[in-house]
Design a protein around this motif. Structure first.
Motif, PDB file in Angstrom:
ATOM      1  N   TYR A 110      37.932 -10.192  22.390  1.00 51.86           N
ATOM      2  CA  TYR A 110      39.156 -10.745  22.972  1.00 51.86           C
ATOM      3  C   TYR A 110      38.863 -11.309  24.357  1.00 51.86           C
ATOM      4  O   TYR A 110      38.509 -10.579  25.275  1.00 51.86           O
ATOM      5  N   SER A 111      39.009 -12.633  24.512  1.00 47.37           N
ATOM      6  CA  SER A 111      38.817 -13.291  25.793  1.00 47.37           C
ATOM      7  C   SER A 111      40.162 -13.376  26.506  1.00 47.37           C
ATOM      8  O   SER A 111      41.015 -14.188  26.155  1.00 47.37           O
ATOM      9  N   VAL A 112      40.358 -12.538  27.489  1.00 45.83           N
ATOM     10  CA  VAL A 112      41.648 -12.397  28.166  1.00 45.83           C
ATOM     11  C   VAL A 112      41.991 -13.684  28.911  1.00 45.83           C
ATOM     12  O   VAL A 112      41.155 -14.257  29.608  1.00 45.83           O
ATOM     13  N   LEU A 113      43.243 -14.121  28.790  1.00 41.54           N
ATOM     14  CA  LEU A 113      43.674 -15.354  29.441  1.00 41.54           C
ATOM     15  C   LEU A 113      44.692 -15.107  30.542  1.00 41.54           C
ATOM     16  O   LEU A 113      44.532 -15.563  31.666  1.00 41.54           O
ATOM     17  N   ASN A 114      45.771 -14.386  30.234  1.00 44.95           N
ATOM     18  CA  ASN A 114      46.863 -14.199  31.193  1.00 44.95           C
ATOM     19  C   ASN A 114      47.020 -12.770  31.693  1.00 44.95           C
ATOM     20  O   ASN A 114      47.610 -12.545  32.742  1.00 44.95           O
ATOM     21  N   LEU A 115      46.563 -11.799  30.942  1.00 47.49           N
ATOM     22  CA  LEU A 115      46.765 -10.410  31.326  1.00 47.49           C
ATOM     23  C   LEU A 115      45.820 -10.038  32.459  1.00 47.49           C
ATOM     24  O   LEU A 115      44.819 -10.707  32.701  1.00 47.49           O
ATOM     25  N   ASP A 116      46.151  -8.954  33.167  1.00 49.07           N
ATOM     26  CA  ASP A 116      45.260  -8.455  34.212  1.00 49.07           C
ATOM     27  C   ASP A 116      45.224  -6.935  34.152  1.00 49.07           C
ATOM     28  O   ASP A 116      45.726  -6.333  33.198  1.00 49.07           O
ATOM     29  N   LEU A 117      44.630  -6.303  35.161  1.00 50.15           N
ATOM     30  CA  LEU A 117      44.397  -4.863  35.103  1.00 50.15           C
ATOM     31  C   LEU A 117      45.686  -4.074  34.957  1.00 50.15           C
ATOM     32  O   LEU A 117      45.708  -3.000  34.335  1.00 50.15           O
ATOM     33  N   GLU A 118      46.775  -4.598  35.503  1.00 52.56           N
ATOM     34  CA  GLU A 118      48.061  -3.898  35.363  1.00 52.56           C
ATOM     35  C   GLU A 118      48.535  -3.866  33.910  1.00 52.56           C
ATOM     36  O   GLU A 118      49.406  -3.061  33.561  1.00 52.56           O
ATOM     37  N   ASP A 119      47.970  -4.727  33.073  1.00 51.75           N
ATOM     38  CA  ASP A 119      48.337  -4.769  31.654  1.00 51.75           C
ATOM     39  C   ASP A 119      47.357  -3.993  30.784  1.00 51.75           C
ATOM     40  O   ASP A 119      47.370  -4.124  29.557  1.00 51.75           O
ATOM     41  N   ALA A 120      46.509  -3.178  31.420  1.00 52.60           N
ATOM     42  CA  ALA A 120      45.471  -2.489  30.658  1.00 52.60           C
ATOM     43  C   ALA A 120      46.041  -1.628  29.541  1.00 52.60           C
ATOM     44  O   ALA A 120      45.412  -1.465  28.492  1.00 52.60           O
ATOM     45  N   ASP A 121      47.238  -1.093  29.744  1.00 54.04           N
ATOM     46  CA  ASP A 121      47.831  -0.255  28.702  1.00 54.04           C
ATOM     47  C   ASP A 121      48.233  -1.067  27.474  1.00 54.04           C
ATOM     48  O   ASP A 121      48.493  -0.516  26.404  1.00 54.04           O
ATOM     49  N   GLN A 122      48.281  -2.401  27.617  1.00 58.75           N
ATOM     50  CA  GLN A 122      48.601  -3.266  26.481  1.00 58.75           C
ATOM     51  C   GLN A 122      47.399  -3.457  25.555  1.00 58.75           C
ATOM     52  O   GLN A 122      47.540  -3.929  24.429  1.00 58.75           O
ATOM     53  N   ILE A 123      46.199  -3.144  26.081  1.00 58.62           N
ATOM     54  CA  ILE A 123      44.978  -3.314  25.287  1.00 58.62           C
ATOM     55  C   ILE A 123      44.849  -2.104  24.373  1.00 58.62           C
ATOM     56  O   ILE A 123      44.024  -1.219  24.557  1.00 58.62           O
ATOM     57  N   ASP A 124      45.690  -2.077  23.376  1.00 61.25           N
ATOM     58  CA  ASP A 124      45.764  -0.921  22.477  1.00 61.25           C
ATOM     59  C   ASP A 124      45.890  -1.430  21.049  1.00 61.25           C
ATOM     60  O   ASP A 124      46.985  -1.658  20.554  1.00 61.25           O
ATOM     61  N   VAL A 125      44.759  -1.638  20.395  1.00 59.84           N
ATOM     62  CA  VAL A 125      44.737  -2.102  19.015  1.00 59.84           C
ATOM     63  C   VAL A 125      44.063  -1.037  18.160  1.00 59.84           C
ATOM     64  O   VAL A 125      43.293  -0.227  18.669  1.00 59.84           O
ATOM     65  N   PRO A 126      44.363  -1.005  16.860  1.00 64.92           N
ATOM     66  CA  PRO A 126      43.882   0.090  16.023  1.00 64.92           C
ATOM     67  C   PRO A 126      42.438  -0.064  15.556  1.00 64.92           C
ATOM     68  O   PRO A 126      42.013   0.634  14.641  1.00 64.92           O
ATOM     69  N   VAL A 127      41.683  -0.975  16.159  1.00 68.91           N
ATOM     70  CA  VAL A 127      40.285  -1.178  15.790  1.00 68.91           C
ATOM     71  C   VAL A 127      39.455  -1.310  17.063  1.00 68.91           C
ATOM     72  O   VAL A 127      40.007  -1.531  18.148  1.00 68.91           O
ATOM     73  N   PRO A 128      38.117  -1.186  16.985  1.00 71.46           N
ATOM     74  CA  PRO A 128      37.273  -1.365  18.179  1.00 71.46           C
ATOM     75  C   PRO A 128      37.499  -2.727  18.826  1.00 71.46           C
ATOM     76  O   PRO A 128      37.750  -3.720  18.141  1.00 71.46           O
ATOM     77  N   LEU A 129      37.390  -2.762  20.163  1.00 75.46           N
ATOM     78  CA  LEU A 129      37.715  -3.962  20.935  1.00 75.46           C
ATOM     79  C   LEU A 129      36.670  -4.172  22.023  1.00 75.46           C
ATOM     80  O   LEU A 129      36.256  -3.229  22.699  1.00 75.46           O
TER      81      LEU A 129
END
Length: 335
Positions: free
Chosen positions: A122-141
């Motif tokens: 995943y190449s992050v475009l708009n999110l930043d460190l404050e959105d780290a809790d959004q990086i929660d998917v059910p597979v390795p990332l």
């Protein structure tokens, strides 16, 4: 009819289970038995049913690559590198393109289609460190990009500040002192533009060259048209400069065309260097000096790290920075 696993077992004189173990590289098999099964597979031209194997293992055999605008040559070439690296692991790649809107980025990240993949790059475009809790998917990332450092997942990235500093030093070493920084984003600190501006300023300070805010040119996006439009505006304002540090190759190529149309010679009047080392830089007129950010290495390491996680590796998230190099071509030549 196509040969089956039963046919292989009969020809090799072994059980179907043994054939399955050989096909799946099970380690505890006598080498003589393994060779006999492989010989039978070759003689029958047997092709294992990958879909069935994936179904039994609970894997799809595919990973997702989520990235920004594929019209940008860097991302298009990065996608190609990722697909090549994934193929070496027997994986296919599903590509999701981000549009630039934050909500769409979150929807893509959490979309149902990701659940069909065994892992996500995943190449992050708009999110930043404050959105780290959004990086929660059910597979390795595995994360790419420059907006979430020290986050909840492995991160493979470009040395943006260091690369831009090296690009700026490359022009300073050639006697250029009025260096235009082309590609800044207003107010950005994190992200590629913010980091590359930081590297530019570091190089000027180390060389004792005063920073001039009039030489920082802001753009909206990083396409050729943005570089061309920004350079037209700079030339129209009568800003004096003898070098350009463009924050990507597309900006540099667009700007270089405008310089030539304005009667300025490259590199005699204005030396210019880009960033990304996309294929087109080898064929422009003149050929474009640039920073090679280690794109192929980024792809290779991202896939390797993802496969390690898919295979159950448990360790703290890792930060991996790819090596870069200065590629000197005609646009910064001297003498």
């Amino acid at each position: 009819m196509s040969p089956t696993m039963h046919d292989v077992a009969r020809l090799a004189g072994v059980s179907i289970k043994t054939v399955s173990n050989v096909v799946n590289d099970y380690p505890h098999i006598r080498e003589s038995t393994r060779e006999r099964v492989r010989a039978a597979i070759a003689e029958l031209d047997y092709v294992p049913n990958k879909a069935a194997r994936n179904l039994r293992s609970g894997r799809s055999g595919a990973i997702s690559l989520v990235m920004p605008d594929l019209r940008n040559p860097y991302f298009a070439e990065l996608a190609d590198d990722v697909m090549r690296a994934a193929a070496e692991h027997g994986l296919t790649v599903l590509i999701e393109q981000l549009t630039g809107e934050r909500e769409q980025e979150l929807q893509t990240l959490h979309g149902l289609r990701q659940r069909a993949a065994d892992g996500v790059i995943y190449s992050v475009l708009n999110l930043d460190l404050e959105d780290a809790d959004q990086i929660d998917v059910p597979v390795p990332l595995v994360l790419l990009g420059d907006r979430i450092f020290h986050g909840p997942a492995d991160h493979v990235t470009i040395q943006n500040a260091e690369g831009a500093k090296a690009a700026t030093e490359h022009l300073l070493e050639r006697g250029r002192r009025r260096l235009l920084a082309l590609g800044a984003h207003e107010g950005e600190v994190l992200g590629s533009a913010g980091l590359r501006l930081h590297g530019y300023r570091e190089a000027l300070e180390a060389a004792g060259v005063p920073f001039d805010p009039d030489l920082v040119t802001h753009v909206g996006r990083w396409h050729r048209v943005d570089g061309a439009e920004a350079m037209r505006e700079v030339v129209a304002r009568g800003v004096t400069f003898d070098g350009v540090v463009a924050f990507n190759d597309s900006l540099a190529l667009g700007a270089m065309r405008v310089l030539l149309d304005a009667g300025l010679r490259v590199p005699e009047d204005v030396a210019i260097i880009g960033f990304d080392d996309v294929d087109e830089t080898r064929y422009s007129q003149p050929t474009l000096s640039t920073i090679d950010p280690g794109r192929a290495e980024i792809a290779r390491r991202a896939v390797e790290v993802l496969v390690e996680r898919m295979n159950g590796l448990a360790s703290p998230p890792r930060e991996i920075a790819a090596p870069f190099s200065v590629v000197a071509r005609e646009s910064t030549a001297t003498g």
